[in-house]
Write a protein that holds these residues in place. Sequence first.
Motif, short mmCIF file in Angstrom:
data_model
loop_
_atom_site.label_atom_id
_atom_site.label_comp_id
_atom_site.label_asym_id
_atom_site.label_seq_id
_atom_site.Cartn_x
_atom_site.Cartn_y
_atom_site.Cartn_z
N GLU A 358 0.85 -1.30 -0.05
CA GLU A 358 0.11 0.02 -0.01
C GLU A 358 0.90 1.16 0.09
OE1 GLU A 358 -4.25 -1.32 2.28
OE2 GLU A 358 -2.42 -0.54 3.58
N THR A 359 0.32 2.40 -0.20
CA THR A 359 0.88 3.65 -0.43
C THR A 359 2.17 3.60 -1.05
OG1 THR A 359 -0.13 3.86 1.87
CG2 THR A 359 1.02 5.73 1.19
N ASN A 360 2.41 3.22 -2.35
CA ASN A 360 3.35 3.31 -3.09
C ASN A 360 3.28 4.00 -4.17
OD1 ASN A 360 6.20 1.43 -2.31
ND2 ASN A 360 4.30 0.53 -1.59
N LEU A 361 3.98 3.96 -5.32
CA LEU A 361 3.74 4.70 -6.56
C LEU A 361 3.33 3.85 -7.78
CD1 LEU A 361 7.09 7.09 -6.45
CD2 LEU A 361 4.84 7.50 -5.45
N ILE A 362 2.44 2.97 -7.52
CA ILE A 362 2.10 2.03 -8.55
C ILE A 362 0.84 2.74 -9.32
CG2 ILE A 362 0.93 -0.27 -8.80
CD1 ILE A 362 2.37 -0.99 -6.31
N LEU A 363 1.05 2.84 -10.38
CA LEU A 363 -0.06 3.33 -11.55
C LEU A 363 -1.13 2.08 -11.99
CD1 LEU A 363 1.88 6.05 -13.39
CD2 LEU A 363 0.66 6.48 -11.27
N ALA A 364 -0.31 1.08 -12.53
CA ALA A 364 -1.05 0.00 -13.12
C ALA A 364 -0.35 -1.26 -12.60
CB ALA A 364 -1.07 0.20 -14.53
N PRO A 365 -0.79 -1.82 -11.69
CA PRO A 365 -0.28 -3.31 -11.07
C PRO A 365 -0.19 -4.16 -12.17
CG PRO A 365 -1.81 -2.43 -9.75
CD PRO A 365 -2.03 -1.62 -10.69
N CYS A 388 -6.29 5.21 -14.32
CA CYS A 388 -7.38 4.36 -14.80
C CYS A 388 -7.21 4.23 -16.37
CB CYS A 388 -8.81 4.88 -14.21
SG CYS A 388 -9.11 4.33 -12.76
N SER A 389 -6.64 3.29 -16.95
CA SER A 389 -6.28 3.33 -18.32
C SER A 389 -6.72 1.62 -18.45
CB SER A 389 -5.10 3.87 -18.79
OG SER A 389 -4.04 2.97 -18.17
N CYS A 390 -6.19 1.41 -20.05
CA CYS A 390 -6.20 0.22 -20.42
C CYS A 390 -5.44 -0.71 -19.62
CB CYS A 390 -6.05 0.24 -22.00
SG CYS A 390 -7.49 0.67 -23.07
N GLU A 391 -4.22 -0.47 -18.97
CA GLU A 391 -3.38 -1.35 -18.34
C GLU A 391 -4.03 -1.54 -17.05
OE1 GLU A 391 -2.59 1.55 -19.83
OE2 GLU A 391 -1.21 1.18 -21.40
N LEU A 392 -4.95 -1.06 -16.51
CA LEU A 392 -5.43 -1.33 -15.37
C LEU A 392 -6.52 -2.29 -15.63
CD1 LEU A 392 -4.75 -0.52 -12.37
CD2 LEU A 392 -6.71 1.18 -12.51
N ASP A 420 -10.32 13.52 -14.48
CA ASP A 420 -11.75 13.35 -14.76
C ASP A 420 -12.21 12.15 -13.94
OD1 ASP A 420 -10.55 12.08 -16.59
OD2 ASP A 420 -12.27 12.02 -18.04
N LEU A 421 -11.51 11.27 -13.84
CA LEU A 421 -11.83 9.98 -12.88
C LEU A 421 -11.33 10.00 -11.69
CD1 LEU A 421 -11.10 7.27 -15.90
CD2 LEU A 421 -13.24 8.16 -15.12
N ARG A 422 -10.65 11.09 -11.21
CA ARG A 422 -10.11 11.00 -9.70
C ARG A 422 -11.23 10.67 -8.84
NH1 ARG A 422 -5.92 15.68 -8.01
NH2 ARG A 422 -4.74 14.37 -9.56
N GLY A 423 -10.90 9.75 -7.97
CA GLY A 423 -12.01 9.68 -6.97
C GLY A 423 -12.99 8.62 -7.31
N THR A 424 -13.00 7.68 -8.68
CA THR A 424 -13.79 6.67 -8.73
C THR A 424 -13.28 5.52 -8.44
OG1 THR A 424 -14.24 8.02 -11.15
CG2 THR A 424 -14.65 5.58 -11.06
N GLN A 425 -13.72 4.80 -7.85
CA GLN A 425 -13.42 3.28 -7.47
C GLN A 425 -13.19 2.56 -8.79
OE1 GLN A 425 -15.92 1.46 -4.72
NE2 GLN A 425 -15.43 3.00 -3.12
N LEU A 426 -12.08 1.57 -8.51
CA LEU A 426 -11.52 0.85 -9.69
C LEU A 426 -12.70 -0.33 -10.09
CD1 LEU A 426 -8.80 1.95 -8.85
CD2 LEU A 426 -7.94 -0.28 -9.38
#
Length: 653
Positions: A358-365, A388-392, A420-426
Motif C-alpha cells: 500500500e501507499t507506493n507509486l503504483i499506477l497500473a499493477p 485508470c487506463s487500459c493497463e488497469l 476526470d476520473l479521480r475518486g472513482t473506485q476501480l
Amino acid sequence: MTENMRPFRNFLLYKFLFALDFWNHVSLSVENELLTSLSNDFPEDGSDKKIEKLPLLYTSSHQSKANLDWVVIQNTTESLSLSEITNNNVKNLVALLSNFRPGSGLYNLTLTNVSVDWNALMEIFQTVWHSSIIYFNIDNVTQLSDIERYDFNYSYSSMKAFTVKKVLITDLYFTQDDLYQIFANMNITALTVVESEMIHMLCPSSDSTFRYLNFLKNDLTDLLFQNCDTLIQLETLILQKNKFESLPKVSFMTSHMKSLKYLDISSNLLRHDAPDVQCWWAESLTELDLSSNQLTDAVFECLPVNVQKLYLQSNQITSVPKGMAELKSLKELNLASNRLADLPGCSGFTTLEFLNIETNLILAPSANFFQSCPRVRELQAGHNPFKCSCELQDFIRLERQSGEKLFGWPAAYVCEYPEDLRGTQLKDFHLTELACNTTLLLVTALLLTLVLVAVVAFLCIFLDVPWYVRMTWQWTQMKRRAWHNYPKEQETVLQFHAFISYSERDSLWVKNELIPNLEKGEGCVQLCQHERNFIPGKSIVENIINCIEKSYKSIFVLSPNFVQSEWCHYELYFAHHKLFSENANSLILILLEPIPSYIIPARYHKLKALMAKRTYLEWPKERSKRPLFWANLRAAININLPMADGKTCGETD
C-alpha cells in the motif's frame, strides 16, 4: 506449629503497614487474572514460548492512607503499587519489602515517581531481588545521582521480569560500566529499559538467561552487543527508536544470538549502500522489523535467509531486484509506504503468502502477479495513485478472478489519474474491449478502412469522379496557360450572346431552327457554334472553355441524344463551373425531346439537379406556340455586345 504461627506473623505485618502513615499514595489490588496471564508469558518450565510484550503493572486500584479496615483485606494481596519514593522514606520501604520473602504471595511491584540516589536505588533493587517479587516495574526515576560501583548479589531470586521507564541521571561524569553491568548481569528472563536516553549496554559477563530485551526509545548505536556471545537464550530483541545506522553491523550483532527469533529495529537511521559488505544474521531469526529507516533496494542483499516475516514499510525502496538471494521461508512481506512502481514478482519469495504494498507509486499493477505468486493468500495494494487506463483493466479483471485476495477492495482502490476520473473506485471503471485490445483495434480499423475505400471507389465509379477530376485539372491547366501567356488581359470580354451545346444527332434542328430564328430575327445576335467558332490548333476542351467564357449565356439543347454525348457532358460541366465560380445565371436549358430518367447516366447528376431546380424551355410541337418560344429565348440572351468597329450589336450607321 509453623502453620499456626502464620496468622500471627501476618497480623504483625498488617500492624506494621498501618504505622506507615507518611505514604501519600499507596494502592493495593488483587490481580489474579493478570498474574495468570503473566505466568503464561514466563512459564516456570522455561519453555521457548516467545514473549510478545512485557506486562504493564501499574494497577488502577484505589489510593488510600493506611487504616485498620483497609489493612484487613491484605490477605489476598498479590500486587503492590507505590508512588513518591524519596531518600527520606526509602529505609521504611526497604523494611516493608524485606518482609516479602519468597513464598509470601506478593508477585507484582510497581514503583512510580522515584527520586533517590544511586545507593538507595540499589538497596531497593537488592531487597526486591531476594523477595517474592516476580515482576518489578519502576516508572519515572528522577534525580538519580552519585553513581558508583556496587557489588550486586545475583544469588537466588524469584524475579523474572524487570522494567525501567524514564530514568533521568543528574551525574555529568561517572563510569558507564558501573551503571550498565547491574542490568547486564541480571539472571532474569525479561529486561526492559525504555525512554531513558541510554547510550550503551554491556554484554553479560557469562551466559545470560535473558529471553526478552526491550530497549525502546533510547540512544543506542551500532556498538551495542558487538562480539557478544553470551546472549545465547535471547529470543526477542526490541531496539526501536534508537540511533543505529549500519545494517551489516546489526546483522553481525545478531550472529552470536543463537536463539534469536524476533528483532525489531524499526525507526532508526539504518542504511545499506555498500553491496560488497557481507551480512551475517542469526540463522534462528524468523521475524525482522526494519520499517521506518533509510533503506534502499540494496537491503535485499542483506537479509536473514530463514526470515518468515519481514517488515520494510516506510523506507526508500524503488524495486525488488530480480537477482536477489532467495528467501525460501518468507511468508509475510510488508513493503508499504515505499517508492515501488509495480508489484514485485515472487522469484525470490516462493513461499510468500501475505504482501502489503500500500501507499507506493503504483499506477497500473501487473496482472500476472498471482501467476508468479501462486501461494499468496492476501494482497494489500490499496491507496496507490492508480491510473485508470487500459493497463488497469487486466488488474481489475484479476480481482474478480482472485477470489477476494485483494485486501481493502473496493474502498482502498481509487483512481488518481486522469483528472476526470479521480475518486472513482476501480470497480466502477470500465472500458470496452475494443478500446483496450490493440490487435482488435487494428483489425477493426483496417476493416473500416477497407470498407471506406470500397465505398469511395464505388461512389467514384458510380458518379464518374475520375472524369470530374480530369476535367477540373484541364480547366486549371488552361487557366494557368492563359494567365502565363496574357497576364494583363485577365478580364474576359463577351463576344457572343450565347454558346450552343448540342448533340451531333440534333444538329439539323439547331441549324434549321435554332440558329436561323435567333440570328436572322430582329436585332443582332451573335452565336458561338463549334463548327464555325472553334479556333484550329487549340484543344477541344480549351475551345469549349473559351466559348463558354466569352458567351453571355450557354444554351443546352437537351434530348436523349444529348445525355449520350461525351462532349456535351464536357460542355455542361464547364458551363456549370462558370455558374458557381462567377455566380452568373448563364444557363438556358431547351428540352428538345423528353428524356426518361432511367437513361440519364449517373455522371449527369448535375443535369438532374439543374432540371429539378431551374426553369427550362420546352420545344413546342404546335407551330402556333413557337413564336412565343423564340421570343422568350431572344429575351433571355438579349444584351448589347461591343463590335469590332466600336459600335454595339444592334446599332445602325
